[in-house]
Scaffold this motif. Structure first.
Motif, PDB file in Angstrom:
ATOM      1  N   SER A  63       0.841  -1.190   0.000  1.00 29.70           N
ATOM      2  CA  SER A  63       0.000   0.000   0.000  1.00 29.70           C
ATOM      3  C   SER A  63       0.882   1.247   0.000  1.00 29.70           C
ATOM      4  CB  SER A  63      -0.896  -0.002   1.241  1.00 29.70           C
ATOM      5  OG  SER A  63      -1.692   1.145   1.291  1.00 29.70           O
ATOM      6  N   GLY A  64       0.589   2.184  -0.896  1.00 36.78           N
ATOM      7  CA  GLY A  64       1.380   3.397  -0.986  1.00 36.78           C
ATOM      8  C   GLY A  64       2.511   3.337  -1.990  1.00 36.78           C
ATOM      9  N   SER A  65       2.638   2.188  -2.685  1.00 38.42           N
ATOM     10  CA  SER A  65       3.732   2.051  -3.649  1.00 38.42           C
ATOM     11  C   SER A  65       3.456   2.773  -4.961  1.00 38.42           C
ATOM     12  CB  SER A  65       3.997   0.566  -3.930  1.00 38.42           C
ATOM     13  OG  SER A  65       2.863  -0.058  -4.514  1.00 38.42           O
ATOM     14  N   GLY A  66       2.190   3.126  -5.198  1.00 36.17           N
ATOM     15  CA  GLY A  66       1.833   3.854  -6.422  1.00 36.17           C
ATOM     16  C   GLY A  66       1.094   3.019  -7.439  1.00 36.17           C
ATOM     17  N   LYS A  67       0.813   1.759  -7.136  1.00 35.46           N
ATOM     18  CA  LYS A  67       0.221   0.879  -8.144  1.00 35.46           C
ATOM     19  C   LYS A  67      -1.202   1.291  -8.523  1.00 35.46           C
ATOM     20  CE  LYS A  67      -1.004  -2.803  -4.819  1.00 35.46           C
ATOM     21  NZ  LYS A  67      -0.690  -2.010  -3.596  1.00 35.46           N
ATOM     22  N   THR A  68      -2.005   1.734  -7.561  1.00 31.18           N
ATOM     23  CA  THR A  68      -3.367   2.162  -7.887  1.00 31.18           C
ATOM     24  C   THR A  68      -3.351   3.457  -8.687  1.00 31.18           C
ATOM     25  OG1 THR A  68      -4.323   1.044  -5.955  1.00 31.18           O
ATOM     26  CG2 THR A  68      -5.612   2.817  -6.936  1.00 31.18           C
ATOM     27  N   THR A  69      -2.440   4.363  -8.354  1.00 30.77           N
ATOM     28  CA  THR A  69      -2.303   5.598  -9.133  1.00 30.77           C
ATOM     29  C   THR A  69      -1.948   5.275 -10.577  1.00 30.77           C
ATOM     30  OG1 THR A  69      -1.588   6.859  -7.191  1.00 30.77           O
ATOM     31  CG2 THR A  69      -1.033   7.775  -9.354  1.00 30.77           C
ATOM     32  N   LEU A  70      -1.043   4.328 -10.772  1.00 33.17           N
ATOM     33  CA  LEU A  70      -0.675   3.915 -12.126  1.00 33.17           C
ATOM     34  C   LEU A  70      -1.869   3.293 -12.836  1.00 33.17           C
ATOM     35  CD1 LEU A  70       1.264   3.372 -14.444  1.00 33.17           C
ATOM     36  CD2 LEU A  70       2.047   1.316 -13.232  1.00 33.17           C
ATOM     37  N   LEU A  71      -2.603   2.428 -12.158  1.00 30.18           N
ATOM     38  CA  LEU A  71      -3.770   1.795 -12.773  1.00 30.18           C
ATOM     39  C   LEU A  71      -4.792   2.847 -13.205  1.00 30.18           C
ATOM     40  CD1 LEU A  71      -4.480  -1.302 -13.152  1.00 30.18           C
ATOM     41  CD2 LEU A  71      -6.163  -0.936 -11.353  1.00 30.18           C
ATOM     42  N   ASN A  72      -4.984   3.872 -12.382  1.00 31.17           N
ATOM     43  CA  ASN A  72      -5.905   4.952 -12.727  1.00 31.17           C
ATOM     44  C   ASN A  72      -5.439   5.706 -13.973  1.00 31.17           C
ATOM     45  OD1 ASN A  72      -7.621   4.401 -10.593  1.00 31.17           O
ATOM     46  ND2 ASN A  72      -6.681   5.904  -9.225  1.00 31.17           N
ATOM     47  N   CYS A  73      -4.139   5.874 -14.115  1.00 32.89           N
ATOM     48  CA  CYS A  73      -3.595   6.531 -15.310  1.00 32.89           C
ATOM     49  C   CYS A  73      -3.781   5.650 -16.543  1.00 32.89           C
ATOM     50  CB  CYS A  73      -2.118   6.870 -15.121  1.00 32.89           C
ATOM     51  SG  CYS A  73      -1.790   8.226 -13.968  1.00 32.89           S
ATOM     52  N   LEU A  74      -3.569   4.347 -16.380  1.00 34.38           N
ATOM     53  CA  LEU A  74      -3.743   3.428 -17.506  1.00 34.38           C
ATOM     54  C   LEU A  74      -5.181   3.443 -18.002  1.00 34.38           C
ATOM     55  CD1 LEU A  74      -1.706   0.261 -16.387  1.00 34.38           C
ATOM     56  CD2 LEU A  74      -0.920   2.243 -17.685  1.00 34.38           C
ATOM     57  N   GLY A  75      -6.125   3.601 -17.081  1.00 33.50           N
ATOM     58  CA  GLY A  75      -7.536   3.602 -17.447  1.00 33.50           C
ATOM     59  C   GLY A  75      -8.103   4.964 -17.770  1.00 33.50           C
ATOM     60  N   GLY A  76      -7.262   5.988 -17.744  1.00 35.42           N
ATOM     61  CA  GLY A  76      -7.731   7.319 -18.070  1.00 35.42           C
ATOM     62  C   GLY A  76      -8.575   7.973 -17.001  1.00 35.42           C
ATOM     63  N   LEU A  77      -8.606   7.391 -15.801  1.00 31.53           N
ATOM     64  CA  LEU A  77      -9.310   8.015 -14.678  1.00 31.53           C
ATOM     65  C   LEU A  77      -8.473   9.141 -14.094  1.00 31.53           C
ATOM     66  CD1 LEU A  77     -10.565   4.755 -12.937  1.00 31.53           C
ATOM     67  CD2 LEU A  77     -11.845   6.232 -14.486  1.00 31.53           C
ATOM     68  N   ASP A  78      -7.181   9.124 -14.383  1.00 33.36           N
ATOM     69  CA  ASP A  78      -6.239  10.169 -13.993  1.00 33.36           C
ATOM     70  C   ASP A  78      -5.280  10.349 -15.166  1.00 33.36           C
ATOM     71  OD1 ASP A  78      -4.898  12.061 -12.518  1.00 33.36           O
ATOM     72  OD2 ASP A  78      -3.921  10.638 -11.163  1.00 33.36           O
ATOM     73  N   THR A  79      -4.561  11.454 -15.207  1.00 27.41           N
ATOM     74  CA  THR A  79      -3.608  11.695 -16.294  1.00 27.41           C
ATOM     75  C   THR A  79      -2.218  11.939 -15.720  1.00 27.41           C
ATOM     76  OG1 THR A  79      -4.197  14.048 -16.288  1.00 27.41           O
ATOM     77  CG2 THR A  79      -5.317  12.640 -17.880  1.00 27.41           C
ATOM     78  N   PRO A  80      -1.178  11.476 -16.416  1.00 22.17           N
ATOM     79  CA  PRO A  80       0.188  11.690 -15.930  1.00 22.17           C
ATOM     80  C   PRO A  80       0.543  13.168 -15.905  1.00 22.17           C
ATOM     81  CG  PRO A  80       0.113  10.059 -17.707  1.00 22.17           C
ATOM     82  CD  PRO A  80      -1.209  10.721 -17.681  1.00 22.17           C
ATOM     83  N   THR A  81       1.413  13.541 -14.972  1.00 23.04           N
ATOM     84  CA  THR A  81       1.958  14.897 -14.961  1.00 23.04           C
ATOM     85  C   THR A  81       2.922  15.075 -16.124  1.00 23.04           C
ATOM     86  OG1 THR A  81       1.759  14.925 -12.551  1.00 23.04           O
ATOM     87  CG2 THR A  81       3.176  16.602 -13.562  1.00 23.04           C
ATOM     88  N   SER A  82       3.659  14.025 -16.442  1.00 24.06           N
ATOM     89  CA  SER A  82       4.541  14.019 -17.602  1.00 24.06           C
ATOM     90  C   SER A  82       4.665  12.588 -18.121  1.00 24.06           C
ATOM     91  CB  SER A  82       5.920  14.579 -17.255  1.00 24.06           C
ATOM     92  OG  SER A  82       6.564  13.780 -16.276  1.00 24.06           O
ATOM     93  N   GLY A  83       5.163  12.456 -19.346  1.00 29.67           N
ATOM     94  CA  GLY A  83       5.267  11.139 -19.971  1.00 29.67           C
ATOM     95  C   GLY A  83       4.061  10.850 -20.838  1.00 29.67           C
TER      96      GLY A  83
END
Length: 243
Positions: A63-83
């Protein structure tokens, strides 16, 4: 990066062409920074990864490693700051909110730890609702709903409501609901976290079955080491990086 540029240059906007490319999803140097108390907090730190058709890929980490944040970016629920994130031949991370919503509705499915089922609807009605929301023609609902529930082993429980089903059965309904509109990518956030080891093994067996029969790629987060052996690839995450 070369793959993304090539797809853009050729204008490969049709899913039929892009889905058969070597890579279904490509992540290029993705970072995600949040503001915490006025100071930047870097949650994702220059990640690179890829998903290929009909793979089961796991993002493993505490928990807290960033995996859910990454999953949200992959699904377009969130967007990367860069990349960049390329999905099905298109630069997904640069699309508008409306464009990403359209892609999610047609080409992605989501499974959540808490099942996310409508409590007053039966398993059948939950899956049928997914088809209704995806805009699937009404005359296809009955056959597709029955097929998806049979596929996850709930053919005899399809008219039960969530409170009448076990945790493992509820997760199966959630899977049937997520694949009903025939997505090419399924994103699952800790789908076995609330289940015992036996139920977890059953869910992973269901995942393997739908990858074979539905031609879908699955990317899931987990911290459970007992299910790693069924994955085609595991990305180990620590403090926002792959190790």
């Amino acid at each position: 990066m070369a793959w993304g540029k090539q797809a853009l240059k050729k204008g490969e906007e049709q899913p039929e062409k892009a889905v058969h490319s070597e890579k279904l999803l490509l992540v290029n140097n993705v970072e995600r920074v949040f503001q915490a108390g006025g100071a930047p907090l870097k949650v994702l730190k220059g990640l690179n990864m890829e998903l290929r058709p009909k793979q089961l890929v796991m993002l493993r980490g505490r928990s807290g490693s960033g995996k859910t944040t990454l999953l949200n970016c992959l699904g377009g629920l969130d967007t990367p700051t860069s990349g960049e994130i390329w999905f099905n031949g298109r630069q997904f991370s640069k699309m508008s909110d409306d464009q990403r919503t359209t892609v999610r509705r047609k080409e992605m499915g989501f499974i959540f730890q808490a099942f996310a089922l409508m409590p007053l609807l039966s398993a059948w009605e939950n899956v049928e609702l997914s088809l209704r929301m995806a805009g699937t023609p009404r005359h296809l609902w009955k056959e597709r709903t029955a097929h998806c529930l049979d596929l996850v082993g709930l053919g005899k429980r399809m008219h039960h409501r969530p409170f009448e089903l076990s945790g493992g059965e509820q997760q199966r309904v959630a899977i049937a609901k997520a694949i009903a509109h025939k997505p090419i990518l399924l994103l699952a956030d800790e789908p076995t976290a609330e289940l015992d080891s036996n139920m977890s093994a059953q869910i992973m067996s269901v995942f393997q079955n739908i990858i074979r029969t539905e031609d879908v790629t699955i990317c899931m987060t987990t911290h459970d080491p007992t299910i790693m052996e069924v994955a085609d690839h595991v990305y180990e995450m620590v403090d926002g990086r792959f190790i």
